[in-house]
Scaffold this motif. Sequence first.
Motif, PDB file in Angstrom:
ATOM      1  N   ASP A 236      16.725 -55.332  -9.647  1.00  7.64           N
ATOM      2  CA  ASP A 236      15.327 -54.938  -9.862  1.00  7.64           C
ATOM      3  C   ASP A 236      14.860 -54.068  -8.704  1.00  7.64           C
ATOM      4  O   ASP A 236      14.205 -54.527  -7.769  1.00  7.64           O
ATOM      5  CB  ASP A 236      14.453 -56.197  -9.978  1.00  7.64           C
ATOM      6  CG  ASP A 236      13.107 -55.886 -10.601  1.00  7.64           C
ATOM      7  OD1 ASP A 236      12.749 -54.689 -10.670  1.00  7.64           O
ATOM      8  OD2 ASP A 236      12.407 -56.828 -11.013  1.00  7.64           O
ATOM      9  N   SER A 237      15.201 -52.790  -8.761  1.00 10.75           N
ATOM     10  CA  SER A 237      14.879 -51.871  -7.670  1.00 10.75           C
ATOM     11  C   SER A 237      13.387 -51.729  -7.471  1.00 10.75           C
ATOM     12  O   SER A 237      12.913 -51.623  -6.328  1.00 10.75           O
ATOM     13  CB  SER A 237      15.492 -50.486  -7.946  1.00 10.75           C
ATOM     14  OG  SER A 237      16.885 -50.571  -8.107  1.00 10.75           O
ATOM     15  N   GLU A 238      12.624 -51.731  -8.557  1.00  9.41           N
ATOM     16  CA  GLU A 238      11.181 -51.535  -8.446  1.00  9.41           C
ATOM     17  C   GLU A 238      10.517 -52.697  -7.689  1.00  9.41           C
ATOM     18  O   GLU A 238       9.654 -52.484  -6.832  1.00  9.41           O
ATOM     19  CB  GLU A 238      10.562 -51.400  -9.840  1.00  9.41           C
ATOM     20  CG  GLU A 238      11.049 -50.186 -10.633  1.00  9.41           C
ATOM     21  CD  GLU A 238      12.427 -50.386 -11.235  1.00  9.41           C
ATOM     22  OE1 GLU A 238      13.036 -49.389 -11.653  1.00  9.41           O
ATOM     23  OE2 GLU A 238      12.903 -51.547 -11.278  1.00  9.41           O
ATOM     24  N   LEU A 239      10.944 -53.927  -7.987  1.00  7.39           N
ATOM     25  CA  LEU A 239      10.387 -55.084  -7.295  1.00  7.39           C
ATOM     26  C   LEU A 239      10.778 -55.076  -5.817  1.00  7.39           C
ATOM     27  O   LEU A 239       9.969 -55.402  -4.938  1.00  7.39           O
ATOM     28  CB  LEU A 239      10.876 -56.378  -7.964  1.00  7.39           C
ATOM     29  CG  LEU A 239      10.245 -57.678  -7.457  1.00  7.39           C
ATOM     30  CD1 LEU A 239       8.762 -57.720  -7.802  1.00  7.39           C
ATOM     31  CD2 LEU A 239      10.966 -58.881  -8.055  1.00  7.39           C
ATOM     32  N   MET A 240      12.024 -54.682  -5.543  1.00  4.03           N
ATOM     33  CA  MET A 240      12.483 -54.620  -4.163  1.00  4.03           C
ATOM     34  C   MET A 240      11.712 -53.565  -3.372  1.00  4.03           C
ATOM     35  O   MET A 240      11.375 -53.766  -2.203  1.00  4.03           O
ATOM     36  CB  MET A 240      13.980 -54.299  -4.129  1.00  4.03           C
ATOM     37  CG  MET A 240      14.857 -55.416  -4.639  1.00  4.03           C
ATOM     38  SD  MET A 240      14.637 -56.937  -3.696  1.00  4.03           S
ATOM     39  CE  MET A 240      14.988 -56.340  -2.058  1.00  4.03           C
ATOM     40  N   MET A 241      11.427 -52.444  -3.994  1.00  2.00           N
ATOM     41  CA  MET A 241      10.664 -51.397  -3.319  1.00  2.00           C
ATOM     42  C   MET A 241       9.232 -51.857  -3.046  1.00  2.00           C
ATOM     43  O   MET A 241       8.654 -51.543  -2.002  1.00  2.00           O
ATOM     44  CB  MET A 241      10.663 -50.126  -4.158  1.00  2.00           C
ATOM     45  CG  MET A 241      12.001 -49.417  -4.214  1.00  2.00           C
ATOM     46  SD  MET A 241      12.553 -48.874  -2.592  1.00  2.00           S
ATOM     47  CE  MET A 241      14.076 -48.024  -3.028  1.00  2.00           C
ATOM     48  N   ALA A 242       8.667 -52.605  -3.962  1.00  3.61           N
ATOM     49  CA  ALA A 242       7.325 -53.147  -3.742  1.00  3.61           C
ATOM     50  C   ALA A 242       7.328 -54.105  -2.552  1.00  3.61           C
ATOM     51  O   ALA A 242       6.413 -54.083  -1.714  1.00  3.61           O
ATOM     52  CB  ALA A 242       6.824 -53.857  -4.997  1.00  3.61           C
ATOM     53  N   GLY A 243       8.359 -54.930  -2.452  1.00  2.34           N
ATOM     54  CA  GLY A 243       8.487 -55.821  -1.303  1.00  2.34           C
ATOM     55  C   GLY A 243       8.650 -55.041  -0.001  1.00  2.34           C
ATOM     56  O   GLY A 243       8.095 -55.425   1.040  1.00  2.34           O
ATOM     57  N   SER A 244       9.390 -53.946  -0.052  1.00  2.00           N
ATOM     58  CA  SER A 244       9.563 -53.112   1.136  1.00  2.00           C
ATOM     59  C   SER A 244       8.242 -52.483   1.556  1.00  2.00           C
ATOM     60  O   SER A 244       7.951 -52.369   2.756  1.00  2.00           O
ATOM     61  CB  SER A 244      10.601 -52.025   0.862  1.00  2.00           C
ATOM     62  OG  SER A 244      11.854 -52.575   0.533  1.00  2.00           O
TER      63      SER A 244
END
Length: 273
Positions: A236-244
């Motif tokens: 889930d790249s989008e969720l990981m980017m949001a966390g970043s």
Amino acid sequence: MNPRIAKAVINGLLIGGAVVALFPLLWMVSVSFMRPGEASALPPPLLPAHAGWQNYEELFTRAGMGRYLFNSFAISTAITVLSLACNLMAGYAFAKLRFHGRERLFHGLLGMLVIPAQVAMLPLFLMLKYMGLVNSYAAVIVPAMATAFGIFLVRQYARSIPDELMEAARIDGAGELRIFAQIVLPLLKPIMVTLAIYTFLTAWNDFMWPLIALTGQEHYTLPIGLASLAREHAQDSELMMAGSVVTVVPVLALFLAMQRYYIEGLLLGSVKG
């Protein structure tokens, strides 16, 4: 070469370098607003087709990012306040107070600057284990209360304070604590701001030591929480980017807002030391 052409070339190279440096950050923010799976398309889109806050809602409602954010803020703030108090007093003592073994002790502190922090992690962990502090906020806060770099930075700056000011205060009957609080601290404000920013950013971004000392998920900081999130949502790249974004943006905004004072303090410390 014509000076105008040379100036244009230099400015163009600087702008190009800035674009290259900022592009990953901007794309990270863009992906954080994309729908699940949208960033996996080929070629990857630069902007979200339908921007939304669903990834951030997922982070704070299900992934526990709110708790990690609170932990990071609480730990970083506590470390900054306590580290400032210890480093300012110790740096001033090494700069202005005379006591037996001062120079040898200071040289020993300087030697600590060349020793990798990882070397001390195992004995430090065992000490905290015997004290019963493992898996608590204190396990991260206590070891960071004083640092060799912070003491060195304050000491170099405090050496520029005229001795006559403190001698005059002593003649008037002022005690050492009053001299430090009313005379020395106001003169140390530039280096205080620099050290506070440096300490907060270091504590906020620290990953290795909190990972070792904090074994319970309820005590995780943002970097550790983001790493655990990566194990559970690797695709889930989008969720990981949001966390970043949640991890990076607060400290980035702090640094951009305070960078003038940060750089001023470093330059003044290097010149006056």
